[in-house]
Design a protein around this motif. Structure first.
Motif, short mmCIF file in Angstrom:
data_model
loop_
_atom_site.label_atom_id
_atom_site.label_comp_id
_atom_site.label_asym_id
_atom_site.label_seq_id
_atom_site.Cartn_x
_atom_site.Cartn_y
_atom_site.Cartn_z
N TRP B 164 -49.93 37.90 -77.03
CA TRP B 164 -49.04 38.70 -77.89
C TRP B 164 -47.81 39.09 -77.11
CZ3 TRP B 164 -53.13 42.88 -79.62
CH2 TRP B 164 -54.19 42.23 -80.29
N PHE B 167 -45.24 36.44 -76.88
CA PHE B 167 -44.48 36.37 -78.13
C PHE B 167 -43.51 37.55 -78.25
CE2 PHE B 167 -47.33 33.08 -79.28
CZ PHE B 167 -46.73 32.38 -80.31
N ALA B 168 -44.01 38.75 -77.92
CA ALA B 168 -43.19 39.94 -78.09
C ALA B 168 -41.97 39.90 -77.17
CB ALA B 168 -44.02 41.19 -77.81
N THR B 171 -39.49 37.11 -78.19
CA THR B 171 -38.77 37.49 -79.41
C THR B 171 -37.75 38.58 -79.10
OG1 THR B 171 -40.68 37.00 -80.77
CG2 THR B 171 -39.02 38.42 -81.75
N THR B 174 -34.75 37.15 -77.30
CA THR B 174 -33.90 36.34 -78.18
C THR B 174 -33.11 37.23 -79.14
OG1 THR B 174 -35.71 34.76 -78.11
CG2 THR B 174 -33.95 34.31 -79.65
N LEU B 234 -39.07 46.20 -83.88
CA LEU B 234 -39.33 45.25 -82.81
C LEU B 234 -39.47 45.94 -81.46
CD1 LEU B 234 -39.48 42.30 -81.77
CD2 LEU B 234 -37.03 42.35 -81.52
N SER B 237 -42.61 47.68 -81.21
CA SER B 237 -43.75 46.77 -81.08
C SER B 237 -43.85 46.21 -79.66
CB SER B 237 -43.64 45.63 -82.09
OG SER B 237 -42.85 44.58 -81.58
N VAL B 238 -42.70 45.98 -79.03
CA VAL B 238 -42.74 45.34 -77.71
C VAL B 238 -43.49 46.21 -76.71
CG1 VAL B 238 -41.36 44.58 -75.76
CG2 VAL B 238 -40.68 43.95 -78.04
N ILE B 241 -47.15 46.50 -77.48
CA ILE B 241 -47.94 45.34 -77.06
C ILE B 241 -48.09 45.32 -75.55
CG2 ILE B 241 -47.94 42.82 -77.04
CD1 ILE B 241 -46.76 42.95 -79.89
#
Lengths: 178, 493
Positions: B164, B167-168, B171, B174, B234, B237-238, B241
């Motif tokens: 995860w 991905f976090a 993302t 980016t 986001l 969430s980062v 995670i």
């Protein structure tokens, strides 16, 4: 006179630019576009520019991203090769939340920005189509198509009346190719 | 309209006399359009030496493997993950400033968002290198992503928070990069239209052909707003995670549900401290005092104080829950933090993170530039120790006393950490040299509403409540960029 393509009213103040737009519109003079160094709030409504549909695009990309993210997880973890990892179920929905979420955000951002660039023809190396080089610095420009609006003197006087610092008659559409 | 009159009760965001649109462009583009000064060169050489140390240390790690670090079989995670979480946390303030403050329409973000976002990107680059370095076989780093492979396809384990995290973080990197670059386009166009020759061609390519037409600006604003809207969850969430990397394990001291909010608050706390460290120097060296004013500094100090208090409460809650849980392993883990062999790390963390930000309750301290700068560094030291305490002290005393061990860093550990700071500053200084350090277009938006010049004009026109004028005048005394003359100008009529 026929060589002149565009008439540019150059303003030093955004409020005077707005005033200029009002004056031109009251005299049925169509405005080609405005170029400003910063966003001017309310100018779209005045020029009749429709609200952007980018939020719809963003929402669609978000749906796409969420679906793709979930499909990836479902395909790999549940369909293609379900594995027994510590007795966890093959379809652990709570564990799918973070990656699905990240995929949604990623595709929304990239898709929306790509749409923005595509619709505005923005890409690296594109020749800038600039009518007045100071429009990115300290001047607020109203551009008027000289062929569609014949009475140039009237345009100049209206622009000056509204507070234009300078009125230019450009024989080329863009000055930035030189 | 761009020029609604803002209440004079709000403190000005742009100070200085005779500020015009042209002057804003001139002032902000000064470091981009001219040769760098001595201070830049000194900073750059020092930073580049640090970056060189980083290259050597990381290269040595890749060559010999992670045995080059001081890890042992009990402490399998130490400085690498500490530094990783530290850098990711620092990055969070940039997104907070650019996204959350945009959603809340906090106009003071306009002059600090650009450099804070740049800081985010460089901090995440520093963080990502630790992940790759810790993989041991960095040339197989792509194994973390679910790519079809020759093992039939054996996919990655999406139950793992480490996946995860991959991905976090990717993302996050980016989206931050896209957000930052979109915001840069109009300012790069400003540089382009003032430059000549080769410089013009380079900035022309970078500007994507920006021309500032009505439709472009309209879409630009929508894109910024939506990017802010999606960056806000986001960024939360980062670090959530990142905290799952620990919280989903069964190690006493890590296995706590408080971790996500606690980590997010800590991230914002350390990030704002780093923004403060950078901006206080930047505004002085590049003469940005009129754009990054005392109001910005004070506001950031207030955020540091609030998030520092949240972090403090989280520490105390953790202690309480460790006792309340009745779990002897949990209780031991915390007793060991407080009074075990790493007590000094724990108390450094407590002092730097809980006590020092409380000093910002005093207005004198909050508005003092040298003290703010020192405290911002203290906070960053404290936040580094927080991660060290969580990671190393939870691991070093295992369930079996025979495997208890201490962690001693090698020169490679130290080299990578010090080097990553060098790398960060190298990138940041290059950014200040080649791109506008303040969002030019966004500052221009403030000129006719929130500048001191505009507010002075309002006062001089009369029609203002004398009490409010008095309040406004008093609020200006803390500004280092406002002269007594400026304040005196408010007294007329």
């Amino acid at each position: 006179m026929s060589k002149i393509k565009y008439i540019l009213g150059s303003f030093a103040d955004p409020d005077e630019l707005m005033d200029g737009i009002d004056k031109l519109q009251a005299n049925n003079i169509s405005i080609y576009d405005c170029f400003t160094p910063m966003p001017i709030h309310g100018i779209e409504a005045k020029l009749g520019v429709r609200p952007s549909r980018l939020p719809i695009a963003a929402f669609c990309f978000g749906l796409l991203g969420g679906t793709l993210g979930f499909c990836l997880l479902y395909y790999t973890m549940t369909y293609d090769w379900p594995m027994n990892i510590g007795g966890k179920p093959a379809l652990p929905l709570p564990n799918f939340v973070p990656v699905t979420f990240e995929c949604t955000i990623l595709i929304t951002a990239l898709g929306m920005v790509a749409t923005f660039f595509y619709r505005n023809h923005l890409f690296p190396g594109r020749a800038p189509r600039v009518m007045d080089l100071r429009a990115t610095d300290d001047r607020f420009i109203i551009a008027i198509d000289a062929n569609d609006n014949a009475d140039h003197e009237r345009i100049e006087s209206l622009l000056k009346e509204a507070g234009a610092v300078e009125v230019k008659y450009n024989e080329r559409k863009y000055v930035s190719y030189e | 309209m761009s020029s609604h009159n803002e209440s004079i009760l709000r403190e000005p965001l742009v100070t200085g006399k005779d500020i015009t649109y042209a002057k804003v462009t001139d002032d902000i583009l000064l470091p981009v359009e001219n040769k760098p000064n001595k201070a830049w060169w000194i900073g750059f050489i020092l930073a580049a030496l640090g970056a060189l140390l980083w290259v050597v240390s990381v290269g040595y790690t890749f060559w010999t493997g992670i045995g080059a670090w001081g890890l042992n079989k009990t402490v399998g995670w130490a400085w690498d993950i500490t530094d990783f979480v530290w850098w990711v946390g620092i990055g969070h303030a940039g997104t907070l400033i650019s996204a959350v403050l945009l959603l809340f329409r906090q106009n003071w973000r306009n002059s600090i968002n650009r450099s804070a976002e740049a800081m985010t990107i460089f901090a995440v680059i520093c963080a990502a290198t630790y992940v790759v370095a810790h993989m041991g076989r960095p040339w197989l780093a792509y194994w973390i992503f679910p790519l079809p492979n020759q093992f039939g396809s054996l996919w990655v384990n999406f139950n793992s928070p480490l996946v995860w995290d991959a991905f976090a973080i990717s993302t996050y990197f980016t989206v931050s990069l896209v957000f930052w670059y979109c915001g840069l386009l109009p300012d790069i166009a400003s540089v382009r239209d003032r430059a000549a020759g080769l410089k013009r061609r380079i900035y022309s390519i970078l500007s994507f052909g920006w021309n500032g037409s009505v439709k472009t600006w309209q879409r630009f604003e929508i894109v910024s707003l939506i990017l802010a809207g999606i960056s806000t969850p986001l960024v939360l969430s980062v670090h959530t995670i990142v905290s799952f990397d620990f919280a989903t394990s069964v190690i006493p001291g890590w296995h706590t549900t408080i971790f996500p909010p606690y980590f997010v608050a800590g991230a914002i706390f350390s990030g704002f401290a780093m923004v403060q460290t950078l901006l206080l120097v930047m505004r002085k060296v590049l003469n940005f005092e009129n754009y990054i004013t005392m109001f910005h500094i004070e506001s950031m100090n207030k955020i540091i104080m609030v998030t520092g208090s949240i972090v403090g409460i989280a520490y105390l809650t953790e202690l309480f829950i460790a006792w309340y849980s009745g779990s002897e392993y949990e209780m031991y883990a915390f007793a060991n933090r407080i009074a075990g062999p790493y007590w000094w790390a724990y108390w450094t963390m407590m002092t730097c993170n809980v006590i020092s930000p409380q000093l910002f309750w005093f207005k004198k301290i909050r508005t003092s530039i040298p003290i703010s700068w020192v405290l911002s560094i203290v906070v960053n030291i404290g936040m580094w120790f927080e991660r060290f305490v969580i990671i190393v002290t939870s691991l070093h005393r295992d369930y079996i006393p025979s495997s208890w061990a201490m962690f001693y860093p090698t020169w490679v550990d130290v080299g990578i950490f010090v080097g990553s700071i060098g790398l960060f500053f190298t990138l940041f200084l290059l950014f200040l040299r080649f791109l506008p350090g303040i969002a030019v277009a966004e500052v221009k938006l403030l000129l006719k509403s929130a500048s001191l010049q505009q507010k002075t004009k309002l006062v001089q026109e009369g029609h203002q409540d004398p009490e409010q004028v008095e309040f406004f005048r008093n609020s200006l005394t803390k500004y280092d960029s406002v002269t007594e003359q400026d304040i005196k100008a408010l007294e007329t009529k």
